[in-house]
Structures are given as structure tokens and as C-alpha cells.
Motif scaffolding. Structure first.
Motif, PDB file in Angstrom:
ATOM      1  N   SER A  48       0.811  -1.358   0.624  1.00  0.00           N
ATOM      2  CA  SER A  48       0.223  -0.077   0.352  1.00  0.00           C
ATOM      3  C   SER A  48       0.584   0.987   0.076  1.00  0.00           C
ATOM      4  O   SER A  48       0.575   2.507  -0.573  1.00  0.00           O
ATOM      5  CB  SER A  48      -1.067   0.176   0.942  1.00  0.00           C
ATOM      6  N   GLN A  49       2.100   1.442   0.848  1.00  0.00           N
ATOM      7  CA  GLN A  49       2.572   2.326   1.226  1.00  0.00           C
ATOM      8  C   GLN A  49       3.668   2.712  -0.099  1.00  0.00           C
ATOM      9  O   GLN A  49       4.152   3.898  -0.866  1.00  0.00           O
ATOM     10  CB  GLN A  49       3.963   2.015   2.316  1.00  0.00           C
ATOM     11  N   SER A  50       4.065   1.827  -1.106  1.00  0.00           N
ATOM     12  CA  SER A  50       4.783   1.029  -1.938  1.00  0.00           C
ATOM     13  C   SER A  50       3.533   1.976  -2.911  1.00  0.00           C
ATOM     14  O   SER A  50       4.394   3.447  -4.063  1.00  0.00           O
ATOM     15  CB  SER A  50       5.186  -0.115  -2.775  1.00  0.00           C
ATOM     16  N   ALA A  51       2.351   1.501  -3.683  1.00  0.00           N
ATOM     17  CA  ALA A  51       2.022   2.347  -4.428  1.00  0.00           C
ATOM     18  C   ALA A  51       1.542   3.781  -4.619  1.00  0.00           C
ATOM     19  O   ALA A  51       1.879   4.811  -5.154  1.00  0.00           O
ATOM     20  CB  ALA A  51       0.330   1.655  -4.622  1.00  0.00           C
ATOM     21  N   ALA A  52       1.493   4.141  -3.270  1.00  0.00           N
ATOM     22  CA  ALA A  52       1.424   5.932  -2.709  1.00  0.00           C
ATOM     23  C   ALA A  52       2.460   6.927  -2.884  1.00  0.00           C
ATOM     24  O   ALA A  52       2.164   8.134  -3.239  1.00  0.00           O
ATOM     25  CB  ALA A  52       0.998   5.773  -1.278  1.00  0.00           C
ATOM     26  N   GLU A  53       3.735   5.834  -2.892  1.00  0.00           N
ATOM     27  CA  GLU A  53       4.950   6.420  -2.672  1.00  0.00           C
ATOM     28  C   GLU A  53       4.911   7.094  -4.473  1.00  0.00           C
ATOM     29  O   GLU A  53       5.661   7.888  -5.015  1.00  0.00           O
ATOM     30  CB  GLU A  53       6.246   6.232  -2.488  1.00  0.00           C
ATOM     31  N   LEU A  82       9.302  -1.188  -1.529  1.00  0.00           N
ATOM     32  CA  LEU A  82       9.393  -2.021  -0.969  1.00  0.00           C
ATOM     33  C   LEU A  82      10.694  -3.019  -0.606  1.00  0.00           C
ATOM     34  O   LEU A  82      10.014  -3.908  -0.194  1.00  0.00           O
ATOM     35  CB  LEU A  82       9.015  -2.777  -3.135  1.00  0.00           C
ATOM     36  N   LYS A  83      11.500  -2.345  -1.223  1.00  0.00           N
ATOM     37  CA  LYS A  83      13.322  -2.801  -0.846  1.00  0.00           C
ATOM     38  C   LYS A  83      13.068  -2.659   1.146  1.00  0.00           C
ATOM     39  O   LYS A  83      13.484  -3.356   0.892  1.00  0.00           O
ATOM     40  CB  LYS A  83      14.018  -2.302  -1.469  1.00  0.00           C
ATOM     41  N   THR A  84      12.283  -1.461   0.834  1.00  0.00           N
ATOM     42  CA  THR A  84      12.443  -1.347   2.992  1.00  0.00           C
ATOM     43  C   THR A  84      11.778  -2.035   3.684  1.00  0.00           C
ATOM     44  O   THR A  84      11.562  -2.407   4.392  1.00  0.00           O
ATOM     45  CB  THR A  84      12.166   0.322   3.235  1.00  0.00           C
ATOM     46  N   THR A 142      -4.888 -12.831  -3.407  1.00  0.00           N
ATOM     47  CA  THR A 142      -3.624 -11.840  -4.061  1.00  0.00           C
ATOM     48  C   THR A 142      -4.000  -9.677  -3.201  1.00  0.00           C
ATOM     49  O   THR A 142      -4.914 -10.196  -2.775  1.00  0.00           O
ATOM     50  CB  THR A 142      -4.159 -11.284  -5.874  1.00  0.00           C
ATOM     51  N   ILE A 143      -2.454  -9.813  -2.901  1.00  0.00           N
ATOM     52  CA  ILE A 143      -2.315  -8.242  -2.455  1.00  0.00           C
ATOM     53  C   ILE A 143      -2.552  -7.709  -3.792  1.00  0.00           C
ATOM     54  O   ILE A 143      -1.120  -7.276  -4.394  1.00  0.00           O
ATOM     55  CB  ILE A 143      -1.565  -7.922  -0.868  1.00  0.00           C
ATOM     56  N   SER A 144      -2.972  -6.501  -3.477  1.00  0.00           N
ATOM     57  CA  SER A 144      -3.298  -5.627  -4.763  1.00  0.00           C
ATOM     58  C   SER A 144      -3.869  -3.790  -3.821  1.00  0.00           C
ATOM     59  O   SER A 144      -4.606  -3.998  -3.716  1.00  0.00           O
ATOM     60  CB  SER A 144      -3.896  -5.917  -6.078  1.00  0.00           C
ATOM     61  N   TYR A 145      -3.042  -3.049  -4.457  1.00  0.00           N
ATOM     62  CA  TYR A 145      -3.062  -1.748  -4.095  1.00  0.00           C
ATOM     63  C   TYR A 145      -2.362  -0.912  -5.106  1.00  0.00           C
ATOM     64  O   TYR A 145      -1.788  -1.129  -6.028  1.00  0.00           O
ATOM     65  CB  TYR A 145      -2.467  -1.206  -2.794  1.00  0.00           C
TER      66      TYR A 145
END
Length: 152
Positions: A48-53, A82-84, A142-145
Motif C-alpha cells: 500500500s505504501q509503495s503504491a502511494a510513494e 518495496l525494498k525497505t 492477491t495483495i493489490s493496491y
């Protein structure tokens, strides 16, 4: 009359056996199931955070940036985010899908364009943590944001 029938049975070892059975078949699966579910929730937050970033990075790119440059900026931001998190994945990792699209007029009546970033991962098929047999029913397929940001 039998000598064995008249004596009371000894119960001293029964508590140990019952405790061992409870630990093996009840407590341990609950503990490991809770850990696996919490791990999945942590990964879900990372996605979720990656999509927002990614959406933010694409939206705040310089106004002179081309559409391809905005897409590259978004994918770089998604990869860095995503790496973090849990799993140490990137947009180029197998099974990770990063999609960046430009939406004209944002669909909300404004004249501005938006950048939409979608990050997906097939969690049930490629779990990041081994799950106990029979515990997979609680995991999402599936996890999708998606995140959308207005281009400045």
C-alpha cells in the motif's frame, strides 16, 4: 476377582501427555498462524505504501518531464519502498506487478491529469513465509493496491 480390577488407576502421567497434545495440536498452530498472518499484514502495508510513494513520485516530477520519465520515477519509488519492507522485493521481482498509467482529467471533473500506480502480488501462490498445512485459508489470494495522484 482380579487383583487389577479392584485397584484405582494411577493418573500421574496423564497431565503431561494432555499438555503435550494441547501444545502440539492447538497452541503451536495458533501461534504460528498468528505470526504468518501478522507477516502478511506487514507486507500488505508495504504494498500500500509503495503504491502511494510511486503515485507521489510520478505526480511531483518536473512539469517538463515526459510521460515515460514519470513512469520511470514512479517505478523507482515503488522499488525503493518495496525494498525497505517485508520480502525485499522490487518492481522487477518475479510475481510483482507494477503498473503506472496516466489518467487524463482524473475522472473527478477537474482538468488536471493524474498518475495511477497499481502494485500487485499473488500472495497465496507465493507466500513470503511458509504456512502450516491447512492455515492458508486465512491468507488473501492477491495483495493489490492502487494510488492516484494529481500531476502538478
Amino acid at each position: 476377582m482380579s487383583k487389577w480390577g479392584s485397584k484405582k488407576r494411577d493418573q500421574r502421567g496423564a497431565a503431561v501427555v494432555e499438555t503435550a497434545l494441547c501444545l502440539c495440536f492447538l497452541v503451536l498452530p495458533l501461534v504460528f498462524g498468528t505470526i504468518a498472518y501478522a507477516y502478511m499484514l506487514s507486507f500488505r502495508q508495504t504494498v500500500s505504501q509503495s503504491a502511494a510513494e510511486g503515485a507521489r513520485a510520478a505526480a511531483v516530477a518536473p512539469s517538463s518531464a515526459t510521460n515515460d520519465q514519470r513512469i520511470t520515477a514512479a517505478k523507482n519509488a515503488v522499488t525503493a519502498s518495496l525494498k525497505t519492507g517485508t520480502g525485499n522485493l522490487t518492481c522487477t521481482s518475479p510475481n510483482v506487478t507494477c503498473t503506472v498509467t496516466r489518467i487524463t482529467k482524473c475522472g473527478d471533473g477537474s482538468s488536471a491529469d493524474c498518475m495511477k500506480v497499481t502494485v500487485s502480488y499473488p500472495y497465496k501462490d507465493h507466500s513470503l513465509l511458509p504456512t502450516l498445512p491447512g492455515m492458508g485459508f486465512a491468507m488473501p489470494k492477491t495483495i493489490s493496491y492502487s494510488a492516484t495522484a494529481e500531476v502538478s
